[in-house]
Write a protein that holds these residues in place. Structure first.
Motif, PDB file in Angstrom:
ATOM      1  N   MET A   1      51.118  35.611  12.206  1.00 21.66           N
ATOM      2  CA  MET A   1      49.825  36.352  12.819  1.00 21.66           C
ATOM      3  C   MET A   1      49.855  36.696  14.141  1.00 21.66           C
ATOM      4  SD  MET A   1      46.114  34.461  12.022  1.00 21.66           S
ATOM      5  CE  MET A   1      44.597  35.125  12.783  1.00 21.66           C
ATOM      6  N   PRO A   2      49.409  38.117  14.545  1.00 24.43           N
ATOM      7  CA  PRO A   2      49.552  38.451  15.885  1.00 24.43           C
ATOM      8  C   PRO A   2      48.692  37.736  16.761  1.00 24.43           C
ATOM      9  CG  PRO A   2      48.531  39.960  14.636  1.00 24.43           C
ATOM     10  CD  PRO A   2      48.877  38.797  13.556  1.00 24.43           C
ATOM     11  N   THR A   3      49.026  37.332  17.861  1.00 27.01           N
ATOM     12  CA  THR A   3      48.242  36.628  18.905  1.00 27.01           C
ATOM     13  C   THR A   3      47.145  37.711  19.181  1.00 27.01           C
ATOM     14  OG1 THR A   3      49.364  37.234  20.701  1.00 27.01           O
ATOM     15  CG2 THR A   3      49.919  35.104  19.475  1.00 27.01           C
ATOM     16  N   THR A   4      45.954  37.135  19.696  1.00 32.03           N
ATOM     17  CA  THR A   4      44.865  38.049  20.678  1.00 32.03           C
ATOM     18  C   THR A   4      45.341  38.332  21.819  1.00 32.03           C
ATOM     19  OG1 THR A   4      43.197  36.827  19.109  1.00 32.03           O
ATOM     20  CG2 THR A   4      42.291  38.257  20.914  1.00 32.03           C
ATOM     21  N   PRO A   5      45.370  39.779  22.102  1.00 32.02           N
ATOM     22  CA  PRO A   5      45.709  39.823  23.586  1.00 32.02           C
ATOM     23  C   PRO A   5      44.602  39.778  24.450  1.00 32.02           C
ATOM     24  CG  PRO A   5      45.111  42.030  22.284  1.00 32.02           C
ATOM     25  CD  PRO A   5      45.173  40.902  21.204  1.00 32.02           C
ATOM     26  N   GLU A   6      45.018  39.225  25.479  1.00 32.90           N
ATOM     27  CA  GLU A   6      44.046  38.864  26.755  1.00 32.90           C
ATOM     28  C   GLU A   6      44.200  39.833  27.860  1.00 32.90           C
ATOM     29  OE1 GLU A   6      43.506  34.918  29.689  1.00 32.90           O
ATOM     30  OE2 GLU A   6      43.995  34.747  27.530  1.00 32.90           O
ATOM     31  N   VAL A   7      43.048  40.413  28.555  1.00 29.64           N
ATOM     32  CA  VAL A   7      43.034  41.388  29.573  1.00 29.64           C
ATOM     33  C   VAL A   7      42.259  40.664  30.582  1.00 29.64           C
ATOM     34  CG1 VAL A   7      42.082  43.524  30.271  1.00 29.64           C
ATOM     35  CG2 VAL A   7      43.050  43.235  27.856  1.00 29.64           C
ATOM     36  N   LEU A   8      42.629  40.748  31.848  1.00 33.23           N
ATOM     37  CA  LEU A   8      41.849  40.354  33.083  1.00 33.23           C
ATOM     38  C   LEU A   8      41.623  41.516  33.895  1.00 33.23           C
ATOM     39  CD1 LEU A   8      41.352  37.889  35.189  1.00 33.23           C
ATOM     40  CD2 LEU A   8      43.443  38.144  35.952  1.00 33.23           C
ATOM     41  N   PHE A   9      40.227  41.620  34.254  1.00 36.40           N
ATOM     42  CA  PHE A   9      39.868  42.536  34.995  1.00 36.40           C
ATOM     43  C   PHE A   9      39.675  42.088  36.511  1.00 36.40           C
ATOM     44  CE2 PHE A   9      38.376  44.152  30.933  1.00 36.40           C
ATOM     45  CZ  PHE A   9      38.962  45.610  30.960  1.00 36.40           C
ATOM     46  N   VAL A  10      40.204  42.855  37.525  1.00 37.34           N
ATOM     47  CA  VAL A  10      40.095  42.084  38.900  1.00 37.34           C
ATOM     48  C   VAL A  10      39.892  43.324  39.730  1.00 37.34           C
ATOM     49  CG1 VAL A  10      41.279  40.988  40.752  1.00 37.34           C
ATOM     50  CG2 VAL A  10      42.093  40.591  38.336  1.00 37.34           C
ATOM     51  N   CYS A  11      38.651  42.926  40.609  1.00 34.63           N
ATOM     52  CA  CYS A  11      38.220  43.422  41.872  1.00 34.63           C
ATOM     53  C   CYS A  11      37.981  42.657  43.054  1.00 34.63           C
ATOM     54  CB  CYS A  11      37.113  44.485  41.447  1.00 34.63           C
ATOM     55  SG  CYS A  11      35.304  43.599  41.019  1.00 34.63           S
ATOM     56  N   VAL A  12      37.470  43.200  44.091  1.00 32.59           N
ATOM     57  CA  VAL A  12      37.465  42.207  45.256  1.00 32.59           C
ATOM     58  C   VAL A  12      36.245  41.130  45.064  1.00 32.59           C
ATOM     59  CG1 VAL A  12      36.777  41.967  47.720  1.00 32.59           C
ATOM     60  CG2 VAL A  12      38.319  43.902  46.855  1.00 32.59           C
ATOM     61  N   HIS A  13      35.052  41.944  44.843  1.00 28.38           N
ATOM     62  CA  HIS A  13      33.803  40.770  44.594  1.00 28.38           C
ATOM     63  C   HIS A  13      33.619  40.169  43.276  1.00 28.38           C
ATOM     64  CE1 HIS A  13      33.294  41.428  48.874  1.00 28.38           C
ATOM     65  NE2 HIS A  13      33.364  42.850  48.661  1.00 28.38           N
ATOM     66  N   ASN A  14      34.012  40.880  42.093  1.00 28.01           N
ATOM     67  CA  ASN A  14      33.891  40.525  40.897  1.00 28.01           C
ATOM     68  C   ASN A  14      32.275  40.635  40.609  1.00 28.01           C
ATOM     69  OD1 ASN A  14      34.051  37.877  38.755  1.00 28.01           O
ATOM     70  ND2 ASN A  14      34.620  39.762  37.977  1.00 28.01           N
ATOM     71  N   ALA A  15      31.736  41.656  41.376  1.00 22.82           N
ATOM     72  CA  ALA A  15      30.083  41.918  41.017  1.00 22.82           C
ATOM     73  C   ALA A  15      29.668  43.057  40.565  1.00 22.82           C
ATOM     74  CB  ALA A  15      29.809  41.626  42.554  1.00 22.82           C
ATOM     75  N   GLY A  16      30.709  44.079  40.452  1.00 25.91           N
ATOM     76  CA  GLY A  16      30.409  45.371  39.645  1.00 25.91           C
ATOM     77  C   GLY A  16      31.304  45.985  38.997  1.00 25.91           C
ATOM     78  N   ARG A  17      32.462  46.510  39.216  1.00 24.76           N
ATOM     79  CA  ARG A  17      33.407  47.229  38.204  1.00 24.76           C
ATOM     80  C   ARG A  17      33.979  46.346  37.555  1.00 24.76           C
ATOM     81  NH1 ARG A  17      36.556  49.491  43.499  1.00 24.76           N
ATOM     82  NH2 ARG A  17      35.937  47.417  44.291  1.00 24.76           N
ATOM     83  N   ILE A  81      44.105  44.357  34.771  1.00 24.23           N
ATOM     84  CA  ILE A  81      43.591  45.661  35.695  1.00 24.23           C
ATOM     85  C   ILE A  81      42.938  45.432  36.763  1.00 24.23           C
ATOM     86  CG2 ILE A  81      42.270  47.653  34.787  1.00 24.23           C
ATOM     87  CD1 ILE A  81      42.770  46.947  32.038  1.00 24.23           C
ATOM     88  N   THR A  82      43.779  45.969  37.745  1.00 29.25           N
ATOM     89  CA  THR A  82      42.960  45.810  39.284  1.00 29.25           C
ATOM     90  C   THR A  82      42.222  46.932  39.553  1.00 29.25           C
ATOM     91  OG1 THR A  82      45.039  46.936  40.289  1.00 29.25           O
ATOM     92  CG2 THR A  82      45.004  44.345  39.978  1.00 29.25           C
ATOM     93  N   MET A  83      41.185  46.929  40.216  1.00 35.23           N
ATOM     94  CA  MET A  83      39.935  47.831  40.600  1.00 35.23           C
ATOM     95  C   MET A  83      39.971  47.645  42.131  1.00 35.23           C
ATOM     96  SD  MET A  83      37.560  47.211  37.625  1.00 35.23           S
ATOM     97  CE  MET A  83      38.173  47.529  35.763  1.00 35.23           C
ATOM     98  N   GLY A  84      40.967  48.219  42.857  1.00 33.42           N
ATOM     99  CA  GLY A  84      40.513  48.104  44.497  1.00 33.42           C
ATOM    100  C   GLY A  84      40.912  46.797  45.089  1.00 33.42           C
ATOM    101  N   CYS A  85      41.585  45.820  44.547  1.00 33.92           N
ATOM    102  CA  CYS A  85      41.742  44.616  45.100  1.00 33.92           C
ATOM    103  C   CYS A  85      43.072  44.513  46.078  1.00 33.92           C
ATOM    104  CB  CYS A  85      41.811  43.471  44.330  1.00 33.92           C
ATOM    105  SG  CYS A  85      43.119  43.088  43.238  1.00 33.92           S
ATOM    106  N   GLY A  86      43.610  45.505  45.981  1.00 36.07           N
ATOM    107  CA  GLY A  86      44.875  45.638  47.001  1.00 36.07           C
ATOM    108  C   GLY A  86      45.994  44.815  46.493  1.00 36.07           C
ATOM    109  N   ASP A  87      46.698  43.950  47.611  1.00 45.81           N
ATOM    110  CA  ASP A  87      47.598  43.153  47.446  1.00 45.81           C
ATOM    111  C   ASP A  87      47.069  41.633  46.929  1.00 45.81           C
ATOM    112  OD1 ASP A  87      49.248  45.192  47.892  1.00 45.81           O
ATOM    113  OD2 ASP A  87      49.436  44.836  49.966  1.00 45.81           O
ATOM    114  N   ALA A  88      45.892  41.452  46.740  1.00 44.73           N
ATOM    115  CA  ALA A  88      45.497  40.134  46.511  1.00 44.73           C
ATOM    116  C   ALA A  88      45.665  39.561  44.981  1.00 44.73           C
ATOM    117  CB  ALA A  88      43.807  40.061  46.841  1.00 44.73           C
ATOM    118  N   CYS A  89      46.137  40.250  44.235  1.00 51.83           N
ATOM    119  CA  CYS A  89      46.350  40.143  42.966  1.00 51.83           C
ATOM    120  C   CYS A  89      48.006  39.552  42.794  1.00 51.83           C
ATOM    121  CB  CYS A  89      46.084  41.120  41.822  1.00 51.83           C
ATOM    122  SG  CYS A  89      46.047  40.520  40.243  1.00 51.83           S
TER     123      CYS A  89
END
Length: 137
Positions: A1-17, A81-89
């Motif tokens: 059975m295939p595993t469920t893919p996991e996606v992480l979205f990262v931006c600086v403040h985690n308040a918008g994008r 998936i990064t959204m403008g967090c630069g090298d912090a990830c």
């Protein structure tokens, strides 16, 4: 059975994008993808304009809150998936990294946040179709 893919979205403040992306993917994936979001320097609250434009789609993010990016979250994700967090990830071998260049909704009006939301929605739908091909049907 295939595993469920996991996606992480990262931006600086985690308040918008990243919050919009996580909410949209969670909605469209209907349990077929594990979705998380985080920020390298999380804000205290989610951007009110973001809450409003998501409510317009019937998506309530009022119970969400900005979360601190952790190494564990990155390690657990299949796609980061990064959204403008630069090298912090932190970067780990074997992970797929995408950088989505998106306008930061901070300080923007609802009218200005809508096109950002719609751009994220298009990207999220394309990502979902790639991760879970049967979801696109």
């Amino acid at each position: 059975m295939p595993t469920t893919p996991e996606v992480l979205f990262v931006c600086v403040h985690n308040a918008g994008r990243s919050q919009m992306a996580a909410g949209l993917l969670h909605h469209h994936a209907q349990g077929r993808v594990t979705v998380r979001s985080a920020g390298s320097a999380p804000a205290d609250t989610i951007n009110p304009a973001v809450l409003e434009v998501m409510n317009e789609l019937g998506l309530d993010l009022s119970q969400e809150f900005p979360k601190k990016l952790t190494t564990d979250a990155v390690e657990a994700a299949d796609v980061v998936i990064t959204m403008g967090c630069g090298d912090a990830c932190p970067v780990f071998p074997g992970k797929r990294y995408l950088d989505w260049e998106l306008t930061d909704p901070a300080g923007k009006s609802i009218e200005d946040v809508r096109p950002i939301r719609d751009d994220i929605d298009r990207r999220v739908r394309a990502l979902l179709a790639e991760l879970v091909p049967e979801a696109a049907k």
